[in-house]
Scaffold this motif. Structure first.
Motif, PDB file in Angstrom:
ATOM      1  N   ALA A   1     -17.940   3.918  50.907  1.00 26.15           N
ATOM      2  CA  ALA A   1     -17.850   4.488  49.561  1.00 26.15           C
ATOM      3  C   ALA A   1     -18.196   3.419  48.530  1.00 26.15           C
ATOM      4  O   ALA A   1     -17.792   2.270  48.646  1.00 26.15           O
ATOM      5  CB  ALA A   1     -16.447   5.017  49.310  1.00 26.15           C
ATOM      6  N   ILE A   2     -18.940   3.817  47.535  1.00 27.86           N
ATOM      7  CA  ILE A   2     -19.256   2.931  46.434  1.00 27.86           C
ATOM      8  C   ILE A   2     -18.321   3.295  45.288  1.00 27.86           C
ATOM      9  O   ILE A   2     -18.323   4.431  44.820  1.00 27.86           O
ATOM     10  CB  ILE A   2     -20.724   3.069  45.992  1.00 27.86           C
ATOM     11  N   CYS A   3     -17.526   2.331  44.876  1.00 28.43           N
ATOM     12  CA  CYS A   3     -16.557   2.575  43.814  1.00 28.43           C
ATOM     13  C   CYS A   3     -17.031   1.920  42.525  1.00 28.43           C
ATOM     14  O   CYS A   3     -17.394   0.756  42.511  1.00 28.43           O
ATOM     15  CB  CYS A   3     -15.189   2.021  44.198  1.00 28.43           C
ATOM     16  N   THR A   4     -17.003   2.672  41.471  1.00 27.69           N
ATOM     17  CA  THR A   4     -17.338   2.157  40.155  1.00 27.69           C
ATOM     18  C   THR A   4     -16.159   2.425  39.251  1.00 27.69           C
ATOM     19  O   THR A   4     -15.555   3.494  39.312  1.00 27.69           O
ATOM     20  CB  THR A   4     -18.591   2.859  39.595  1.00 27.69           C
ATOM     21  N   GLN A   5     -15.857   1.452  38.421  1.00 26.41           N
ATOM     22  CA  GLN A   5     -14.732   1.605  37.517  1.00 26.41           C
ATOM     23  C   GLN A   5     -15.213   1.329  36.110  1.00 26.41           C
ATOM     24  O   GLN A   5     -15.828   0.297  35.839  1.00 26.41           O
ATOM     25  CB  GLN A   5     -13.631   0.623  37.915  1.00 26.41           C
ATOM     26  N   LYS A   6     -14.961   2.266  35.222  1.00 27.75           N
ATOM     27  CA  LYS A   6     -15.338   2.101  33.832  1.00 27.75           C
ATOM     28  C   LYS A   6     -14.077   1.717  33.065  1.00 27.75           C
ATOM     29  O   LYS A   6     -13.049   2.377  33.175  1.00 27.75           O
ATOM     30  CB  LYS A   6     -15.912   3.408  33.296  1.00 27.75           C
ATOM     31  N   VAL A   7     -14.179   0.639  32.307  1.00 25.37           N
ATOM     32  CA  VAL A   7     -13.004   0.102  31.628  1.00 25.37           C
ATOM     33  C   VAL A   7     -13.333  -0.103  30.161  1.00 25.37           C
ATOM     34  O   VAL A   7     -14.408  -0.610  29.825  1.00 25.37           O
ATOM     35  CB  VAL A   7     -12.599  -1.257  32.258  1.00 25.37           C
ATOM     36  N   ARG A   8     -12.426   0.271  29.296  1.00 25.33           N
ATOM     37  CA  ARG A   8     -12.594   0.006  27.868  1.00 25.33           C
ATOM     38  C   ARG A   8     -11.877  -1.303  27.567  1.00 25.33           C
ATOM     39  O   ARG A   8     -10.715  -1.472  27.905  1.00 25.33           O
ATOM     40  CB  ARG A   8     -12.025   1.129  27.030  1.00 25.33           C
ATOM     41  N   LEU A   9     -12.586  -2.219  26.942  1.00 29.95           N
ATOM     42  CA  LEU A   9     -12.027  -3.536  26.656  1.00 29.95           C
ATOM     43  C   LEU A   9     -11.669  -3.663  25.185  1.00 29.95           C
ATOM     44  O   LEU A   9     -12.374  -3.147  24.322  1.00 29.95           O
ATOM     45  CB  LEU A   9     -13.040  -4.626  27.013  1.00 29.95           C
ATOM     46  N   TYR A  10     -10.610  -4.374  24.937  1.00 26.02           N
ATOM     47  CA  TYR A  10     -10.210  -4.744  23.587  1.00 26.02           C
ATOM     48  C   TYR A  10     -10.098  -6.266  23.566  1.00 26.02           C
ATOM     49  O   TYR A  10      -9.005  -6.824  23.626  1.00 26.02           O
ATOM     50  CB  TYR A  10      -8.868  -4.085  23.217  1.00 26.02           C
ATOM     51  N   PRO A  11     -11.245  -6.944  23.516  1.00 26.87           N
ATOM     52  CA  PRO A  11     -11.235  -8.402  23.670  1.00 26.87           C
ATOM     53  C   PRO A  11     -10.743  -9.130  22.415  1.00 26.87           C
ATOM     54  O   PRO A  11     -10.957  -8.669  21.287  1.00 26.87           O
ATOM     55  CB  PRO A  11     -12.696  -8.732  23.938  1.00 26.87           C
ATOM     56  N   ASN A  12     -10.126 -10.286  22.643  1.00 28.40           N
ATOM     57  CA  ASN A  12      -9.788 -11.166  21.530  1.00 28.40           C
ATOM     58  C   ASN A  12     -11.049 -11.952  21.166  1.00 28.40           C
ATOM     59  O   ASN A  12     -12.107 -11.758  21.764  1.00 28.40           O
ATOM     60  CB  ASN A  12      -8.612 -12.082  21.895  1.00 28.40           C
ATOM     61  N   LEU A  13     -10.948 -12.841  20.199  1.00 28.59           N
ATOM     62  CA  LEU A  13     -12.137 -13.563  19.719  1.00 28.59           C
ATOM     63  C   LEU A  13     -12.771 -14.430  20.809  1.00 28.59           C
ATOM     64  O   LEU A  13     -13.998 -14.504  20.909  1.00 28.59           O
ATOM     65  CB  LEU A  13     -11.782 -14.428  18.513  1.00 28.59           C
ATOM     66  N   THR A  14     -11.952 -15.054  21.628  1.00 27.74           N
ATOM     67  CA  THR A  14     -12.480 -15.898  22.702  1.00 27.74           C
ATOM     68  C   THR A  14     -13.245 -15.059  23.715  1.00 27.74           C
ATOM     69  O   THR A  14     -14.352 -15.416  24.129  1.00 27.74           O
ATOM     70  CB  THR A  14     -11.334 -16.644  23.413  1.00 27.74           C
ATOM     71  N   MET A  15     -12.666 -13.941  24.104  1.00 25.96           N
ATOM     72  CA  MET A  15     -13.325 -13.076  25.091  1.00 25.96           C
ATOM     73  C   MET A  15     -14.596 -12.446  24.511  1.00 25.96           C
ATOM     74  O   MET A  15     -15.578 -12.281  25.225  1.00 25.96           O
ATOM     75  CB  MET A  15     -12.347 -11.995  25.564  1.00 25.96           C
ATOM     76  N   LYS A  16     -14.582 -12.116  23.213  1.00 24.52           N
ATOM     77  CA  LYS A  16     -15.801 -11.594  22.568  1.00 24.52           C
ATOM     78  C   LYS A  16     -16.929 -12.607  22.681  1.00 24.52           C
ATOM     79  O   LYS A  16     -18.067 -12.253  22.974  1.00 24.52           O
ATOM     80  CB  LYS A  16     -15.544 -11.279  21.094  1.00 24.52           C
ATOM     81  N   LYS A  17     -16.607 -13.879  22.461  1.00 25.79           N
ATOM     82  CA  LYS A  17     -17.615 -14.937  22.552  1.00 25.79           C
ATOM     83  C   LYS A  17     -18.159 -15.029  23.978  1.00 25.79           C
ATOM     84  O   LYS A  17     -19.371 -15.120  24.183  1.00 25.79           O
ATOM     85  CB  LYS A  17     -16.985 -16.275  22.134  1.00 25.79           C
ATOM     86  N   VAL A  18     -17.272 -14.972  24.979  1.00 26.36           N
ATOM     87  CA  VAL A  18     -17.696 -15.042  26.385  1.00 26.36           C
ATOM     88  C   VAL A  18     -18.584 -13.852  26.732  1.00 26.36           C
ATOM     89  O   VAL A  18     -19.651 -14.006  27.343  1.00 26.36           O
ATOM     90  CB  VAL A  18     -16.461 -15.099  27.317  1.00 26.36           C
ATOM     91  N   LEU A  19     -18.173 -12.648  26.326  1.00 27.85           N
ATOM     92  CA  LEU A  19     -18.957 -11.443  26.626  1.00 27.85           C
ATOM     93  C   LEU A  19     -20.299 -11.462  25.907  1.00 27.85           C
ATOM     94  O   LEU A  19     -21.324 -11.085  26.483  1.00 27.85           O
ATOM     95  CB  LEU A  19     -18.161 -10.191  26.270  1.00 27.85           C
ATOM     96  N   ASP A  20     -20.312 -11.913  24.643  1.00 29.04           N
ATOM     97  CA  ASP A  20     -21.580 -12.026  23.906  1.00 29.04           C
ATOM     98  C   ASP A  20     -22.516 -13.021  24.585  1.00 29.04           C
ATOM     99  O   ASP A  20     -23.719 -12.785  24.688  1.00 29.04           O
ATOM    100  CB  ASP A  20     -21.339 -12.454  22.455  1.00 29.04           C
ATOM    101  N   ASP A  21     -21.954 -14.151  25.029  1.00 28.84           N
ATOM    102  CA  ASP A  21     -22.772 -15.161  25.721  1.00 28.84           C
ATOM    103  C   ASP A  21     -23.367 -14.589  27.003  1.00 28.84           C
ATOM    104  O   ASP A  21     -24.535 -14.840  27.321  1.00 28.84           O
ATOM    105  CB  ASP A  21     -21.953 -16.403  26.036  1.00 28.84           C
ATOM    106  N   LEU A  22     -22.575 -13.824  27.750  1.00 29.18           N
ATOM    107  CA  LEU A  22     -23.075 -13.230  28.992  1.00 29.18           C
ATOM    108  C   LEU A  22     -24.166 -12.191  28.715  1.00 29.18           C
ATOM    109  O   LEU A  22     -25.165 -12.121  29.432  1.00 29.18           O
ATOM    110  CB  LEU A  22     -21.929 -12.612  29.790  1.00 29.18           C
ATOM    111  N   CYS A  23     -23.979 -11.383  27.668  1.00 28.69           N
ATOM    112  CA  CYS A  23     -25.012 -10.403  27.297  1.00 28.69           C
ATOM    113  C   CYS A  23     -26.302 -11.107  26.882  1.00 28.69           C
ATOM    114  O   CYS A  23     -27.398 -10.708  27.285  1.00 28.69           O
ATOM    115  CB  CYS A  23     -24.514  -9.506  26.165  1.00 28.69           C
ATOM    116  N   ASP A  24     -26.150 -12.166  26.073  1.00 33.34           N
ATOM    117  CA  ASP A  24     -27.321 -12.929  25.633  1.00 33.34           C
ATOM    118  C   ASP A  24     -28.028 -13.579  26.817  1.00 33.34           C
ATOM    119  O   ASP A  24     -29.259 -13.609  26.882  1.00 33.34           O
ATOM    120  CB  ASP A  24     -26.920 -14.011  24.627  1.00 33.34           C
TER     121      ASP A  24
END
Length: 143
Positions: free
Chosen positions: A5-28
């Motif tokens: 089985a292939i499991c996918t999980q969709k999660v809504r995130l409410y990141p703090n400023l540090t996590m926003k920076k990490v996620l933005d860096d990964l997207c970039d």
């Protein structure tokens, strides 16, 4: 037949400023890897057509190996899985481009920062309670 089985999980995130920076860096970084890979893929493909040599045709492994060999120092600060998965997806996009029977057929395009849809992929993230853990990038030793 494989019953995995292939499991996918969709999660809504409410990141703090540090996590926003990490996620933005990964997207970039994913966008950077996609665009670098696409430019290299286009060059390799054009060269294979000019030389009329199918052995020169690009594939995901050739493009990934070339990008890894030419990595800049700042890229080691970010997850290598972003590069690998971006190039894997680019390979799928090119395979789909060469199959004109697909409904959303088209040549892979460069990605832009101003686009509404930003994202990255990872296969090493995990949720523990309410915390999201991403894969840790390799650090460089200054010897």
């Amino acid at each position: 037949m494989n019953n995995t089985a292939i499991c996918t999980q969709k999660v809504r995130l409410y990141p703090n400023l540090t996590m926003k920076k990490v996620l933005d860096d990964l997207c970039d970084y994913r966008r950077y890897c996609w665009n670098q890979g696409l430019a290299l893929w286009n060059d390799m493909y054009d060269e294979s057509l000019i030389m009329n040599d199918k052995k020169l045709r690009p594939n995901a492994r050739k493009v990934r190996d070339e990008l890894v060999a030419n990595k800049e120092d700042w890229q080691y600060q970010l997850s290598s899985r972003c590069l690998q998965l971006a190039i894997f997806d680019l390979g799928v996009a090119w395979k789909n481009y060469l199959n004109q029977t697909l409904p959303d057929w088209g040549k892979p395009q460069f990605k832009y920062k101003k686009s509404n849809k930003q994202g990255f992929k990872t296969d090493n993230a995990r949720l523990v309670g309410r915390a999201l853990f991403l894969d840790k990038p390799r650090s460089i030793n200054a010897d």
